[in-house]
Scaffold this motif. Structure first.
Motif, mmCIF file in Angstrom:
data_model
loop_
_atom_site.group_PDB
_atom_site.id
_atom_site.type_symbol
_atom_site.label_atom_id
_atom_site.label_comp_id
_atom_site.label_asym_id
_atom_site.label_seq_id
_atom_site.Cartn_x
_atom_site.Cartn_y
_atom_site.Cartn_z
ATOM 1 N N ARG A 11 0.681 -1.037 0.119
ATOM 2 C CA ARG A 11 -0.386 -0.503 0.353
ATOM 3 C C ARG A 11 0.795 1.238 -0.056
ATOM 4 O O ARG A 11 1.773 1.311 0.085
ATOM 5 C CB ARG A 11 -1.152 0.182 1.380
ATOM 6 N N LEU A 12 0.466 2.389 -0.226
ATOM 7 C CA LEU A 12 1.014 3.758 -0.316
ATOM 8 C C LEU A 12 0.668 4.530 1.384
ATOM 9 O O LEU A 12 -1.171 4.582 0.753
ATOM 10 C CB LEU A 12 1.085 4.048 -1.511
ATOM 11 N N LYS A 13 0.999 5.201 1.759
ATOM 12 C CA LYS A 13 0.198 6.218 2.253
ATOM 13 C C LYS A 13 1.058 7.502 2.187
ATOM 14 O O LYS A 13 1.568 8.174 1.811
ATOM 15 C CB LYS A 13 0.678 6.174 4.726
ATOM 16 N N TRP A 14 -0.168 8.765 2.167
ATOM 17 C CA TRP A 14 0.219 10.077 1.818
ATOM 18 C C TRP A 14 -0.134 10.853 2.880
ATOM 19 O O TRP A 14 -1.109 10.894 3.301
ATOM 20 C CB TRP A 14 0.263 10.621 0.570
ATOM 21 N N PRO A 35 -4.547 5.417 -7.386
ATOM 22 C CA PRO A 35 -3.974 5.531 -6.120
ATOM 23 C C PRO A 35 -3.898 6.287 -4.929
ATOM 24 O O PRO A 35 -3.383 6.142 -4.083
ATOM 25 C CB PRO A 35 -2.437 5.058 -6.901
ATOM 26 N N PHE A 36 -4.624 7.284 -5.239
ATOM 27 C CA PHE A 36 -4.563 8.694 -4.565
ATOM 28 C C PHE A 36 -6.230 9.215 -3.648
ATOM 29 O O PHE A 36 -6.320 9.872 -4.459
ATOM 30 C CB PHE A 36 -3.659 9.879 -4.995
ATOM 31 N N PRO A 37 -6.470 7.989 -4.082
ATOM 32 C CA PRO A 37 -8.486 8.697 -3.711
ATOM 33 C C PRO A 37 -8.200 9.968 -2.651
ATOM 34 O O PRO A 37 -7.733 9.688 -1.481
ATOM 35 C CB PRO A 37 -8.873 7.389 -2.561
ATOM 36 N N GLY A 38 -9.181 11.036 -3.105
ATOM 37 C CA GLY A 38 -9.078 12.137 -1.903
ATOM 38 C C GLY A 38 -7.858 12.956 -2.304
ATOM 39 O O GLY A 38 -7.879 14.115 -1.374
ATOM 40 N N ASP A 120 8.338 -2.418 12.189
ATOM 41 C CA ASP A 120 7.297 -2.433 11.129
ATOM 42 C C ASP A 120 6.946 -3.275 10.957
ATOM 43 O O ASP A 120 7.390 -3.765 10.180
ATOM 44 C CB ASP A 120 8.383 -1.203 10.182
ATOM 45 N N ALA A 121 5.051 -3.524 11.064
ATOM 46 C CA ALA A 121 4.974 -4.649 10.659
ATOM 47 C C ALA A 121 3.639 -4.257 9.432
ATOM 48 O O ALA A 121 2.912 -3.862 9.842
ATOM 49 C CB ALA A 121 3.697 -5.507 11.296
ATOM 50 N N GLY A 122 4.635 -4.723 8.156
ATOM 51 C CA GLY A 122 4.436 -4.292 6.494
ATOM 52 C C GLY A 122 4.462 -5.564 5.918
ATOM 53 O O GLY A 122 3.625 -6.418 6.688
ATOM 54 N N SER A 123 4.284 -6.014 4.785
ATOM 55 C CA SER A 123 4.585 -6.621 3.846
ATOM 56 C C SER A 123 5.329 -7.563 4.182
ATOM 57 O O SER A 123 5.037 -8.614 4.557
ATOM 58 C CB SER A 123 4.750 -6.450 2.397
ATOM 59 N N GLY A 210 2.809 0.310 10.377
ATOM 60 C CA GLY A 210 3.084 -0.343 9.298
ATOM 61 C C GLY A 210 1.518 -1.407 9.525
ATOM 62 O O GLY A 210 0.913 -1.023 10.628
ATOM 63 N N GLY A 211 0.373 -1.783 9.036
ATOM 64 C CA GLY A 211 -0.204 -1.830 8.602
ATOM 65 C C GLY A 211 -0.694 -3.557 9.681
ATOM 66 O O GLY A 211 -1.829 -3.503 9.951
#
Ligand SMILES: Nc1ncnc2c1ncn2[C@@H]1O[C@H](COP(=O)(O)OP(=O)(O)OP(=O)(O)O)[C@@H](O)[C@H]1O
Ligand SMILES: CC(C)(CO)[C@@H](O)C(=O)NCCC(=O)O
Ligand SMILES: [K+]
Length: 243
Positions: A11-14, A35-38, A120-123, A210-211
């Motif tokens: 995922r991407l976070k902004w 990829p950037f809703p909003g 960091d618990a991500g992918s 992380g996610g």
């Protein structure tokens, strides 16, 4: 306004900032049409774009292509560094380190000068140790939860199950329980090791991002939940470079 992007493997976070205040933030998936809703409504106000990414070159180019359509302002990617502001990277091949790890550690260093652990618990899951002198002592890279589910599903012919996020760690009595409890049991063991190592290195603060941060905290990891840690480090570095 400045746009900061943390693009991981999933995922991407902004976040969009103006004079130290967050105007908007969001999350998305790079492979999706938007990829950037909003974000589109703010595009004309963007004056700078900073990116931290660990995705493939192909995905990074797609991301930059998308940003180029969104805004005329060129995006700048920030990478891992040997040293910054007293924080020293343990890697001699420092540019091999994932940008997210470096930015996460720098984000932590800004307000935890007494030393810390970043989980960091991500992918993938990364664990990094930094002491009170700012010395990165090194870290670990482990498969993330979805990655482990996926490898059990695809690489073993007779393990059929529905992946579930459970907190039960007792021995399972069906394939589903054995897999789901098994991964909770594994995370539980990892949490015990993090606690043990933090104590051995004399580090009191464990910062979790992380996610899957929430899951680890619910499994008993005592730590400070900092969902924005990578963006915080990226923001500080990008601002130092452009001020
Ligand atoms: N809405 C969501 N979409 C996808 N994954 C999610 C979501 N919420 C939680 N997760 C969990 O988050 C994990 C992915 O974490 P994160 O979003 O931090 O990934 P990432 O930043 O792309 O990863 P990395 O930086 O390791 O490449 C997955 O294993 C999944 O279990
Ligand atoms: C380990 C991940 C995938 C975690 O997002 C990322 O930090 C990465 O791609 N790192 C490169 C290898 C390294 O950090 O040594
Ligand atoms: K990440």
């Amino acid at each position: 306004m400045k746009l900061y992007v943390d693009a991981g493997n999933t995922r991407l976070k902004w976040c969009l900032e103006e004079a130290g205040t967050t105007v908007a933030n969001g999350a998305g998936v790079l492979d999706e049409e938007n990829p950037f809703p909003g974000l589109a409504g703010y595009a004309s106000g963007i004056r700078g774009i900073a990116v931290s990414t660990v995705a493939s070159e192909e995905k990074r180019e797609r991301l930059l292509g998308y940003l180029a359509v969104l805004s005329k302002v060129p995006a700048r990617c920030y990478w891992s560094e040997p040293e910054r502001g007293g924080l020293q990277n343990a890697y001699s091949d420092y540019d091999r380190m994932g940008a997210d790890r470096w930015h996460g550690m720098y984000g932590a260093w800004l307000d935890h000068k007494q030393g810390f652990v970043v989980v960091d618990a991500g992918s993938a899951v990364t664990v990094d140790f930094v002491n009170q002198c700012g010395r990165h002592l090194g870290g670990y890279i482990l498969p993330g939860l979805q990655m482990m589910f996926r490898s059990l599903k695809t690489d073993a012919a007779r393990i059929g199950f529905d992946p579930e996020q459970v907190l039960e760690t007792g021995p399972g009595k069906s394939t589903g329980e054995c897999v789901n409890h098994g991964l909770a049991w594994l995370s539980d063991a990892m949490i015990a090791r993090i606690r043990w190592d933090a104590q051995a290195f004399g580090l009191a603060d464990v910062l979790v991002t992380g996610g899957d941060a929430d899951r680890l905290i619910r499994l008993g990891l005592t730590g400070i939940h900092r969902p924005d840690l990578v963006l915080a480090g990226l923001r500080a570095i990008a601002d130092e470079e452009t001020s």
